[in-house]
Design an enzyme around this catalytic site. Structure first.
Site, short mmCIF file in Angstrom:
data_model
loop_
_atom_site.label_atom_id
_atom_site.label_comp_id
_atom_site.label_asym_id
_atom_site.label_seq_id
_atom_site.Cartn_x
_atom_site.Cartn_y
_atom_site.Cartn_z
N TYR A 91 19.17 34.61 18.42
CA TYR A 91 20.58 34.51 18.06
C TYR A 91 21.29 35.85 18.24
CZ TYR A 91 19.45 36.87 13.63
OH TYR A 91 19.03 37.77 12.71
N MET A 111 39.39 53.49 59.40
CA MET A 111 40.73 53.16 59.81
C MET A 111 41.13 51.83 59.22
SD MET A 111 42.46 52.52 63.48
CE MET A 111 42.83 50.84 63.04
N GLY A 129 37.76 54.85 53.77
CA GLY A 129 37.25 55.90 54.65
C GLY A 129 37.43 55.52 56.11
N HIS A 163 33.93 53.59 11.49
CA HIS A 163 34.03 52.77 10.29
C HIS A 163 35.29 51.90 10.33
CE1 HIS A 163 35.16 52.06 6.01
NE2 HIS A 163 33.87 51.79 5.92
N SER A 165 15.94 41.90 13.18
CA SER A 165 17.34 41.89 13.58
C SER A 165 17.65 43.25 14.19
CB SER A 165 18.23 41.62 12.36
OG SER A 165 19.57 41.62 12.76
N ARG A 172 43.17 45.54 62.48
CA ARG A 172 42.60 46.01 61.20
C ARG A 172 41.07 46.06 61.28
NH1 ARG A 172 46.74 42.32 59.19
NH2 ARG A 172 48.09 43.37 57.69
N CYS A 196 22.40 42.14 15.40
CA CYS A 196 23.53 42.14 14.47
C CYS A 196 24.37 43.38 14.60
CB CYS A 196 23.05 41.95 13.03
SG CYS A 196 22.10 43.34 12.41
N ARG A 230 44.10 34.04 47.59
CA ARG A 230 42.99 34.56 46.76
C ARG A 230 43.09 33.91 45.39
NH1 ARG A 230 45.68 40.60 46.56
NH2 ARG A 230 47.67 39.89 45.75
N LYS A 287 37.27 40.14 55.86
CA LYS A 287 38.62 39.73 56.21
C LYS A 287 38.60 38.65 57.29
CE LYS A 287 41.27 43.16 55.86
NZ LYS A 287 41.64 44.54 56.22
#
Lengths: 890, 890
Positions: free
Chosen positions: A864, A107, A105, A468, A777, A96, A844, A352, A27
């Site tokens: 491939y 502060m 967890g 399927h 393959s 912060r 494949c 951001r 931060k």
């Protein structure tokens, strides 16, 4: 240890930047970075993580800390023009924590620090909003008492409840300034009662209390556990960020808003955002007041009445858009920004990278390359490959109303509405009348193929992402929602029941294949537009990727679609799908019922010309690009009826007795068909089947070669090989068929014989198998099933539970299991190449279209990937990204 | 090249011996070895393999060969006392090839070489048997013409056929001396016609012709192909053996016979054999004449009339038995000997290690150790471990008559007769009346367990060597014939049909579990006698083996049996078998039907005390020996009925509706249950099941510990683990149960939590899994199924085909697939030990009782093997052999 413990930011500069993450935490580094490029962030300072380490070790601060903090606070006062503890115009701050990585967890935040019985009145004056001032004060007391002083929050909640009861209020919003004022008094009394001393009224005491609480929270059990689980070193420590509070609710020259530097829905290069005059950030989010548009153009387009910021606060608007340009140039990415205007002064709270639709992502990336902001490579890496799916299929109109009945798995993307039918035959009949049809089944089987072809979409109540139904639907580009377990499908009654609704055959539903939602009736949807950006991106991807992208397809329609999407070959042509055609299935069944080789050969002779035609057409479409044809794979019983009722019909059509047909079906029944008499095992038991298929391939190739003038080089692939000896046995027969056909046709073609690597034993003995196999393959569906011992048809019951319990993090049928299946692939690649260095290898299985898996394939050195036609663009982009990342890591 | 090409043998000495195999070939070296120790073999000589190499390279013999051959032949003449080519008493010789290893494809044998138109008359006189002399001559002409001169054999066959037709003969045996004499003339004329020159009449020409033919046959295509396929180097060459012919049919002082140096049926140390006076070797084999006993004792015992050799030829008998002793002392093994007596002179033709029954093998090995002939280690290595099975089960009386109906797989050894019944319930009812029952099923499932327990034996028409029926039967020590495919079992009609017979429920059949034969009616059988030798051998085995032998057992009866057979622990206690008990199955089904955790827990609470009792009893029997308990493994649907008819009955018993029961069964139905919701997946979905089992284990162990005073250390085994995370999830729960029970009982025990390694992914990630697992047990049944992608329930259809086609050489479910499954095991051992060096590893699949697989386990470094109780002795011996071989190889 460094000699400097406090780093200031704000007022157009900062003492640190993005590079100081370790020292300032995430931060603090981000705030410093924004400030350092001249963005007006509310000023503040960061106490470094080294102080935390020192504090943890010594339970005391370094000597110089106090001086440095006071000096930094002074700078903040100067920039804001108010003073900490000032009675009339007090500086308020937030405190912060901020470690290198976000860490629950510890502060988190104390807001409005600096308020006390006196300064609250200054805030009242300044804001001209007494309720806000007292509400802020009571919130501060509550928060500070809880997290810094350790006074449990329920004390305060009790007091509020009692106060509401006493005064007849129902909700917190019913409470006015006076109510909060009274409660502040009660809170302070309660704190004193609990602690035996008063709530600190001195802002400096408050500040040091909060700083100490942040550092102490690094050492609480919850934080320690989190660090242990996530392997975060104890020594990292946390930083503390102290930052001036700013308020957008200090009158009509104050405002708050959110904005994007470009349109996140379309990607158009226009400022895009909303704001509210005299409001706090949460008011924009809460949606109680209607936000106003930032730009005049947007206001006009939307026909909105409330004025745009461009008109109401033109100077601030100018400043804001200058900041937009600054930020986008700096971060080289579209930004999502939160801002507040306090009495005419603009403050940016956060920036951001902005979330966007797939369409916008594509346009922004391409535009930014054209604007010279990023390179082509960066553009390629910025688009999530999977998101291209959204561009290729219709999507539901996001504004359309809908009644969601249930949710299944998003098995094949797209959105469509249609009439439900519960059998393949009925679906086919109704589709023939021109109806849009959704085939609804408990689960589908190869017998349903004709119905699935006819239907627009498919819905099943059982089966996973690689069931399927899902696999076939993706292959055909049909929308599919699979495994909607709440659905009760009653085929006999012709009805499905879900969530108290009863939907009869012929009634309309809508499926969203990207979310898995099943909706009642028709929901409006939008057709995809493939803008020019899409092909620009694809061309860029093709320039950088090193792996080829092929497709899994066997129908001429799918093969053409895949070619249009840029497939460079067929990696998997499944010949069994060709057997289910109405004309052929009778011959296939005759073959299965035959008592001997002769009988089978008679039946196969009927299929031969059709198979030859199939292959010739595919070879013609592919014009010499590589085509890998897998010989028959499924067990023979898949071609026989299953349901009791079907036996009679099928038997009649075949001119045999139902009893005979059923007896054969019983003979062929298997306990675990996945591990049964299929693949090359069939080819060995009934060599005549593969011989017929091989002949069809060679004859078809010679025919296509003549027609196209292109050299056709078929790749014949043997499925389910576990042993080199199986492949040897079959290759000898294939070579013999080749010799025969070449002699008969007086024409020779080149061809390759290779194998699926889809069983662990094949992967382990790949070195051996490569002595015979000319290509590999990887059939990662079956390899996953066997390596993990999981049937994909049955897995949904426990895999979803595994995901819920974090036993697994990805469905292994969707994204490769690297540690297990991946290691088998690597082993096979290495051993196969050792035997035959130039062996061609690809994948494949369904994973061939999954970006994470494609990245793995790049790393494993495959030549491939092959995937269903609609995934080809995804695979092209993912392969490009994998190649870029691979290059970066070298 | 050596300077000596011809090595003589015979007359009490030899120029070579067993060590000269490379030079003299296998046959030549063996003959030289026998001669060199003073055995009277028909004399002869061997032309070395070097001559073959020279001949192949130069197409000519070394210069000195002719001189050496003539000299060697002279020596043979001297020893026999006849002359080659002598008109009255000719020396006849055989010429044979003989490479280092037996090799089909080459010229094999020419007999009776040296016969011609003149010497045949000398043989006629000498043998006083003109038919024999002319038959021998015509055979010589035929054989020599075919293999040496290249005149095709059909010419001679045609001539014989024509002669028979012309003379009204039907069979060759109808032909007399004159017929053969005439045919000899016709043969010689035919050879001259074909070759354009006469058949060689000079014996020396004949001899050189035959020698040349042997050497040339080394280079023919068939021999070359064989060498290529079997990796035999071309350079080895073949030797040629020339040896004097001897005849046992030269009058009443001639004889021929076969003998064993000990009784091959019982192993008793007594000479054993048969002979025939005035006969040739083939007469003994052909069984036309009744052979006579060698020893008087055997004759008397058998009550035979024809006199023994001990009486008819006492001097020769004395010589023969001296030779027996000489040979047994020399070869240190029981010998199987062929001999011929020619006119009172004994010749030994061949000696080799004699085949024997398992019983004899055991006795002979033990006796030989006691006689000081061999060491204990040699004795251990000489007994085929598998053969012990024959000693532990009843066997069919070999002399009993039988009608074989069909043949299945020899799934579990033993022999027994009983009444057939077709359902488990009926089998149980009938067994309760005292009947011997054979349960006949298409295939069995866990529901049939009570029937299998009640039945003596089991017969199925489907399933392989590791089908449910086979595995359970072996575990229980029941005889089982599985997968008798010709059997048509009709449960509804209560009948089975096979080979034209119809056998109704209650009719008697007999099974031979060692051959797989199914026989009609009752066939007499013999009970096993475990002589003292058995335990002597077992003790020796225990002294040398390094792997422990455990058992797979869960019923107290089986556990006790295994202990009696020497099991040193339980490697696999399958808790699911305990769930099928009539009392329990109702509670199990209630648990399955329950809608929520609470419902399941109520049902499980009913099972807890029974499971606790099971475990306590097993722990008590095992008295502190290790006991590995596998938590529930099969999918839940195995506990529900399958057959339509059963739903109603079961539902009634449970007080639920049949529809409800059936709906749940349908919900639980799986396409591939082997890869489905079972093993640890169940334990994760329904943690309460494993928690109940774990509680039962701990409570039972504490109870048994108190009773026996022995420390009980249960090993809790999680099945079907694919991911370390599964094991982590369950181990945490097991540890929690332990804490609870220990607190409740105020008593702590040690325990281990480990896992089956039965999925390829588990083997691959064993290093990871060993972080949690405290022991591994290789479940090679499932590991074979998944690594090879073969369902053992469905495999029989194609695995038998694979065996026939030599695609595989062993059923991988019977004997480990070393290359695939074996590599996974080795990988897991290595990776597991790397993480946890002291991790205990064993095998508990069916392979744990297979000697070949046990040898593999020794090599892989496992700590123990575990097998069904009746295989424990086999495993003990096999483990000893593996240890000895391992030591030898180090």
């Amino acid at each position: 240890m460094a000699s400097k413990f406090v780093f200031g930011f704000g007022g157009g500069s900062a003492e640190g930047g993005a590079q100081d993450r370790n020292l300032l935490g995430g931060k603090g580094a981000n705030l410093a970075e924004m400030a350092s490029i001249g963005i007006d962030v509310p000023p503040g300072f960061t106490i470094t993580t080294e102080v935390c380490t020192h504090f943890t070790a010594n339970n005391a601060y370094p000597d110089s800390l106090k001086t440095e903090v006071i000096a930094a606070l002074k700078t903040v006062e100067d920039i804001v023009g108010t003073k900490f503890g000032d009675n009339h115009n007090p500086l308020l701050v937030s405190v912060r924590s901020g470690a290198r990585v976000s860490m629950p967890g510890m502060m988190d935040t104390v807001l409005n620090l600096g308020l006390n019985d006196v300064t609250v009145k200054g805030l009242e004056e300044n804001s001209e909003n007494p309720r806000f001032a007292w509400d802020s004060y009571r919130r501060f007391i509550q928060m500070y008492s809880d997290v810094v002083l350790g006074v449990s929050h329920y004390h305060f909640e009790d007091l509020i409840e009692m106060h509401k009861e006493d005064n007849g209020h129902i909700k917190d919003t019913d409470l006015e300034a006076d109510d909060w004022k009274k409660l502040c008094g009660a809170f302070l009394a309660k704190v004193e009662e609990e602690l035996g001393k008063p709530f600190p009224q001195d802002p400096y005491d408050q500040l040091w209390g909060a700083i100490g609480a942040v550092f102490a929270s690094w050492g609480v059990d919850r934080a320690k556990t989190y660090r242990r689980l996530h392997a975060i070193p104890e020594g990292w420590g946390t930083a503390v960020n102290v930052q001036a509070m700013v308020f957008g609710n200090m009158g009509d020259s104050s405002a708050t808003g959110v904005a994007f530097t470009r349109n996140p829905a379309t990607g158009d290069n226009e400022y895009y955002g909303e704001y509210l005059i005299n409001a706090q950030g949460e008011d924009v989010v809460a949606g109680i007041r209607t936000p106003q548009f930032l730009t005049e153009q947007a206001r006009v387009e939307a026909g909105a009445e409330l004025p745009s910021m461009e008109v109401t606060l033109p100077e601030v608007y100018k400043q804001l858009t200058d900041n937009f340009d600054l930020l986008e140039d700096h971060y080289r990415e579209m930004q999502d920004i939160e801002f507040t205007v306090q009495k005419g002064k603009l403050w940016l709270l956060q920036t951001r990278t902005g979330k966007r639709t797939a369409k916008a992502a594509l346009k922004i990336a391409i535009d930014m390359v054209e604007e010279g902001k990023i390179t082509k490579e960066e553009a390629l890496l910025r688009i999530e490959a999977k998101s291209l799916d959204q561009l290729l299929h219709p999507t539901l109109d996001p504004d359309a109303e809908r009644t969601v009945l249930t949710r299944g798995l998003p098995a094949s993307p797209g959105a469509a509405s249609g009439k439900v039918y519960f059998t393949a035959d009925e679906a086919e009949r109704q589709a023939a009348t021109g109806a849009e049809v959704i085939l609804v089944r408990v689960e589908t089987s190869p017998e349903d193929i004709h119905g699935m072809h006819a239907a627009s979409d498919i819905l099943t109540s059982r089966g996973g992402m690689t069931s399927h139904a899902a696999v076939v639907a993706r292959g055909m580009g049909r929308t599919c929602v699979a495994g909607a377990g709440e659905l009760d499908v009653n085929v006999a009654e012709g009805v499905m029941r879900v969530a108290g609704h009863e939907i009869k055959a012929g009634e309309i539903i809508t499926l969203d294949g990207s979310s898995g939602e099943v909706m009642l009736g028709e929901v409006a949807h939008q057709e995809p537009e493939l803008a020019g950006e899409f092909s620009v991106l694809m061309n860029w991807a093709d320039e950088v990727r090193t792996m080829q992208v092929r497709t899994n397809a066997e129908t001429p329609k799918d093969v053409r679609t895949a070619r249009e999407f840029g497939a460079e070959g067929i990696g998997l042509c499944r010949t069994e799908h060709m057997f289910f055609d109405a004309e052929r299935i009778v011959a296939v069944r005759q073959m299965i019922l035959a008592d001997d080789v002769e009988g089978r050969e008679v039946a196969l002779a009927k299929i031969l010309p059709m198979q030859r035609g199939d292959f010739a057409e595919i070879f013609e479409i592919m014009k010499g690009l590589p085509v890998t044809i897998r010989l028959l794979d499924p067990p023979l019983h898949e071609f026989l009826p299953r349901e009791e009722a079907e036996f009679a019909t099928v038997a009649e059509g075949m001119n045999v007795s139902a009893a005979q047909l059923k007896r054969r079906a019983n003979e062929l029944h298997e306990s675990n068909p996945m591990l049964g008499h299929r693949g090359c095992r069939l080819g060995i038991s009934y060599p005549e089947i593969y011989e017929m298929q091989t002949r069809a391939i060679f004859e078809g190739a010679i025919e296509a070669q003549k027609k196209t003038g292109q050299a056709i080089v078929p790749e014949i692939m043997i499925p389910l090989v576990a042993l080199k000896e199986e492949l040897d046995f079959l290759k000898e027969r294939i070579d013999n068929v080749a010799k025969q056909v070449f002699a008969e046709k007086n024409s020779e073609i080149e061809y390759f014989v290779g194998t699926m690597i889809e069983l662990p034993r094949a992967a382990i003995t790949a070195g051996h198998i490569a002595e015979t196999a000319e290509f590999f393959s990887f059939g990662t569906n079956d390899l996953t099933q066997t390596a993990l011992g999981v049937s994909r048809d049955d897995a949904q019951t426990f895999l979803s539970e595994y995901l819920r319990l974090h036993i697994i993090h990805e469905d292994p049928f969707v994204s490769l299991d690297f540690e297990g299946v991946g290691e088998l692939i690597k082993m096979a690649v290495e051993r196969g190449r050792k035997t035959r260095p130039d062996i061609k290898m690809g994948i494949c299985g369904e994973h061939g279209g999954d970006p994470r898996s494609i990245k793995f394939c790049q790393g494993a050195g495959l030549d491939y990937v092959s995937c269903s036609p609609f995934r080809v663009p995804i695979a092209r982009l993912a392969a490009a990204q994998a190649a870029l990342e691979n290059k970066k890591n070298q």
